[in-house]
Motif scaffolding. Structure first.
Motif, PDB file in Angstrom:
ATOM      1  N   MET A   1       0.841  -1.182   0.000  1.00 28.33           N
ATOM      2  CA  MET A   1       0.000   0.000   0.000  1.00 28.33           C
ATOM      3  C   MET A   1       0.882   1.240   0.000  1.00 28.33           C
ATOM      4  SD  MET A   1      -3.183   0.693   2.470  1.00 28.33           S
ATOM      5  CE  MET A   1      -3.473   2.309   3.075  1.00 28.33           C
ATOM      6  N   ARG A   2       0.539   2.196  -0.801  1.00 28.58           N
ATOM      7  CA  ARG A   2       1.322   3.425  -0.960  1.00 28.58           C
ATOM      8  C   ARG A   2       0.603   4.562  -0.246  1.00 28.58           C
ATOM      9  NH1 ARG A   2       3.905   5.803  -6.386  1.00 28.58           N
ATOM     10  NH2 ARG A   2       3.781   7.981  -5.852  1.00 28.58           N
ATOM     11  N   GLU A   3       1.371   5.297   0.588  1.00 31.73           N
ATOM     12  CA  GLU A   3       0.803   6.415   1.342  1.00 31.73           C
ATOM     13  C   GLU A   3       1.664   7.658   1.171  1.00 31.73           C
ATOM     14  OE1 GLU A   3      -0.089   7.650   5.994  1.00 31.73           O
ATOM     15  OE2 GLU A   3       0.584   5.628   5.513  1.00 31.73           O
ATOM     16  N   THR A   4       1.031   8.767   0.885  1.00 35.38           N
ATOM     17  CA  THR A   4       1.732  10.035   0.773  1.00 35.38           C
ATOM     18  C   THR A   4       1.883  10.640   2.162  1.00 35.38           C
ATOM     19  OG1 THR A   4       0.831  10.402  -1.421  1.00 35.38           O
ATOM     20  CG2 THR A   4       1.664  12.332  -0.269  1.00 35.38           C
ATOM     21  N   ILE A   5       3.071  11.140   2.459  1.00 35.13           N
ATOM     22  CA  ILE A   5       3.360  11.776   3.747  1.00 35.13           C
ATOM     23  C   ILE A   5       3.431  13.284   3.531  1.00 35.13           C
ATOM     24  CG2 ILE A   5       4.997  11.940   5.661  1.00 35.13           C
ATOM     25  CD1 ILE A   5       3.678   9.135   5.278  1.00 35.13           C
ATOM     26  N   ALA A   6       2.757  14.034   4.402  1.00 36.59           N
ATOM     27  CA  ALA A   6       2.793  15.500   4.312  1.00 36.59           C
ATOM     28  C   ALA A   6       2.739  16.086   5.716  1.00 36.59           C
ATOM     29  CB  ALA A   6       1.616  16.011   3.486  1.00 36.59           C
ATOM     30  N   THR A   7       3.485  17.155   5.918  1.00 31.55           N
ATOM     31  CA  THR A   7       3.474  17.868   7.186  1.00 31.55           C
ATOM     32  C   THR A   7       3.678  19.354   6.942  1.00 31.55           C
ATOM     33  OG1 THR A   7       4.523  18.108   9.367  1.00 31.55           O
ATOM     34  CG2 THR A   7       5.952  17.442   7.553  1.00 31.55           C
ATOM     35  N   GLU A   8       3.051  20.161   7.768  1.00 33.56           N
ATOM     36  CA  GLU A   8       3.256  21.614   7.701  1.00 33.56           C
ATOM     37  C   GLU A   8       4.542  22.020   8.393  1.00 33.56           C
ATOM     38  OE1 GLU A   8      -0.208  23.641   9.149  1.00 33.56           O
ATOM     39  OE2 GLU A   8      -1.500  22.771   7.625  1.00 33.56           O
ATOM     40  N   ASN A   9       5.204  21.085   9.075  1.00 34.95           N
ATOM     41  CA  ASN A   9       6.449  21.380   9.791  1.00 34.95           C
ATOM     42  C   ASN A   9       7.682  21.320   8.901  1.00 34.95           C
ATOM     43  OD1 ASN A   9       5.059  21.738  12.224  1.00 34.95           O
ATOM     44  ND2 ASN A   9       5.049  19.538  12.570  1.00 34.95           N
ATOM     45  N   ALA A  10       7.467  21.019   7.629  1.00 40.62           N
ATOM     46  CA  ALA A  10       8.541  21.028   6.628  1.00 40.62           C
ATOM     47  C   ALA A  10       8.031  21.829   5.443  1.00 40.62           C
ATOM     48  CB  ALA A  10       8.893  19.602   6.215  1.00 40.62           C
ATOM     49  N   PRO A  11       8.933  22.303   4.594  1.00 37.53           N
ATOM     50  CA  PRO A  11       8.496  23.079   3.429  1.00 37.53           C
ATOM     51  C   PRO A  11       7.519  22.292   2.560  1.00 37.53           C
ATOM     52  CG  PRO A  11      10.872  23.224   3.692  1.00 37.53           C
ATOM     53  CD  PRO A  11      10.395  22.177   4.654  1.00 37.53           C
ATOM     54  N   GLN A  12       6.527  22.968   2.079  1.00 43.55           N
ATOM     55  CA  GLN A  12       5.566  22.346   1.173  1.00 43.55           C
ATOM     56  C   GLN A  12       6.246  22.063  -0.163  1.00 43.55           C
ATOM     57  OE1 GLN A  12       2.481  21.456   2.464  1.00 43.55           O
ATOM     58  NE2 GLN A  12       3.666  22.121   4.230  1.00 43.55           N
ATOM     59  N   ALA A  13       5.789  21.039  -0.828  1.00 41.60           N
ATOM     60  CA  ALA A  13       6.348  20.690  -2.133  1.00 41.60           C
ATOM     61  C   ALA A  13       6.181  21.858  -3.099  1.00 41.60           C
ATOM     62  CB  ALA A  13       5.655  19.444  -2.678  1.00 41.60           C
ATOM     63  N   ILE A  14       7.241  22.184  -3.826  1.00 42.60           N
ATOM     64  CA  ILE A  14       7.191  23.300  -4.778  1.00 42.60           C
ATOM     65  C   ILE A  14       7.246  22.780  -6.211  1.00 42.60           C
ATOM     66  CG2 ILE A  14       8.055  25.084  -3.231  1.00 42.60           C
ATOM     67  CD1 ILE A  14      10.858  24.604  -4.360  1.00 42.60           C
ATOM     68  N   GLY A  15       6.693  21.608  -6.397  1.00 39.36           N
ATOM     69  CA  GLY A  15       6.672  20.998  -7.715  1.00 39.36           C
ATOM     70  C   GLY A  15       5.756  19.796  -7.702  1.00 39.36           C
ATOM     71  N   THR A  16       5.938  18.940  -8.670  1.00 41.03           N
ATOM     72  CA  THR A  16       5.088  17.766  -8.821  1.00 41.03           C
ATOM     73  C   THR A  16       5.680  16.580  -8.060  1.00 41.03           C
ATOM     74  OG1 THR A  16       6.228  17.285 -10.870  1.00 41.03           O
ATOM     75  CG2 THR A  16       4.149  18.479 -11.044  1.00 41.03           C
ATOM     76  N   TYR A  17       5.702  16.692  -6.744  1.00 36.89           N
ATOM     77  CA  TYR A  17       6.218  15.628  -5.885  1.00 36.89           C
ATOM     78  C   TYR A  17       5.585  15.731  -4.510  1.00 36.89           C
ATOM     79  CZ  TYR A  17       9.249  19.255  -3.885  1.00 36.89           C
ATOM     80  OH  TYR A  17       9.722  20.389  -3.280  1.00 36.89           O
ATOM     81  N   SER A  18       5.766  14.692  -3.712  1.00 35.30           N
ATOM     82  CA  SER A  18       5.300  14.660  -2.322  1.00 35.30           C
ATOM     83  C   SER A  18       6.503  14.804  -1.406  1.00 35.30           C
ATOM     84  CB  SER A  18       4.607  13.326  -2.034  1.00 35.30           C
ATOM     85  OG  SER A  18       3.512  13.136  -2.893  1.00 35.30           O
ATOM     86  N   GLN A  19       6.268  15.245  -0.166  1.00 36.63           N
ATOM     87  CA  GLN A  19       7.370  15.349   0.786  1.00 36.63           C
ATOM     88  C   GLN A  19       7.999  13.974   1.028  1.00 36.63           C
ATOM     89  OE1 GLN A  19       5.148  17.187   3.962  1.00 36.63           O
ATOM     90  NE2 GLN A  19       6.170  19.152   3.647  1.00 36.63           N
ATOM     91  N   ALA A  20       7.164  12.948   1.047  1.00 41.06           N
ATOM     92  CA  ALA A  20       7.642  11.573   1.198  1.00 41.06           C
ATOM     93  C   ALA A  20       6.533  10.624   0.773  1.00 41.06           C
ATOM     94  CB  ALA A  20       8.059  11.290   2.639  1.00 41.06           C
ATOM     95  N   VAL A  21       6.945   9.404   0.485  1.00 43.04           N
ATOM     96  CA  VAL A  21       5.996   8.342   0.144  1.00 43.04           C
ATOM     97  C   VAL A  21       6.397   7.102   0.947  1.00 43.04           C
ATOM     98  CG1 VAL A  21       5.135   6.826  -1.679  1.00 43.04           C
ATOM     99  CG2 VAL A  21       5.552   9.248  -2.162  1.00 43.04           C
ATOM    100  N   ARG A  22       5.406   6.531   1.647  1.00 45.04           N
ATOM    101  CA  ARG A  22       5.648   5.303   2.418  1.00 45.04           C
ATOM    102  C   ARG A  22       5.032   4.134   1.668  1.00 45.04           C
ATOM    103  NH1 ARG A  22       4.423   5.940   8.190  1.00 45.04           N
ATOM    104  NH2 ARG A  22       2.356   6.474   7.450  1.00 45.04           N
ATOM    105  N   ILE A  23       5.837   3.078   1.518  1.00 42.71           N
ATOM    106  CA  ILE A  23       5.358   1.814   0.972  1.00 42.71           C
ATOM    107  C   ILE A  23       5.789   0.752   1.978  1.00 42.71           C
ATOM    108  CG2 ILE A  23       5.467   0.162  -0.924  1.00 42.71           C
ATOM    109  CD1 ILE A  23       6.164   2.564  -2.763  1.00 42.71           C
ATOM    110  N   GLY A  24       4.830   0.230   2.720  1.00 44.15           N
ATOM    111  CA  GLY A  24       5.151  -0.716   3.783  1.00 44.15           C
ATOM    112  C   GLY A  24       5.972  -0.023   4.858  1.00 44.15           C
TER     113      GLY A  24
END
Length: 128
Positions: A1-24
């Motif tokens: 299962m793929r999950e996108t990780i996002a937090t306001e405590n780090a810079p927001q993505a400034i392009g076509t990407y996620s801050q992180a992606v978790r797989i397992g």
């Protein structure tokens, strides 16, 4: 299962990407530069201040994914000037304990927003 990780405590993505992606139990951390999350402006000062900001940003994304910097298995460091490599090592020792992650340090011609340091990595969570 793929999950996108996002937090306001780090810079927001400034392009076509996620801050992180978790797989397992594996988290792929996108590159972080020395942007201050609240203002999205680059940290001013010398290279050491920007390196600290990058580690703070990486740490925030790691925490949002359920881990910490200590869970990083592979760290990639990109520098526009390899003369800063010793400074990276000194500062990295303040954020990591042994066993240290595997690491690469690469000299590049240019980085986003004309900054001088960027880091990304892969985090391995012990449980999820």
């Amino acid at each position: 299962m793929r999950e996108t990780i996002a937090t306001e405590n780090a810079p927001q993505a400034i392009g076509t990407y996620s801050q992180a992606v978790r797989i397992g139990n594996t988290v792929y951390l996108s590159g972080q530069i020395a942007l201050i999350p609240e203002t999205m402006e680059l940290r001013e000062g010398d290279i050491s201040e920007r390196i600290h900001q990058v580690f703070k940003n990486l740490s925030a994304v790691c925490e949002a994914a359920g881990g910490s910097l200590q869970d990083i298995a592979k760290l990639n460091i990109f520098l526009t000037d390899m003369s800063h490599f010793a400074t990276v090592n000194e500062i990295m020792a303040q954020y990591f304990q042994q066993p240290y992650p595997a690491r690469a340090a690469v000299a590049v011609k240019q980085l986003p927003k004309d900054t001088d340091v960027e880091m990304d990595g892969v985090m391995a969570l012990s449980s999820y």
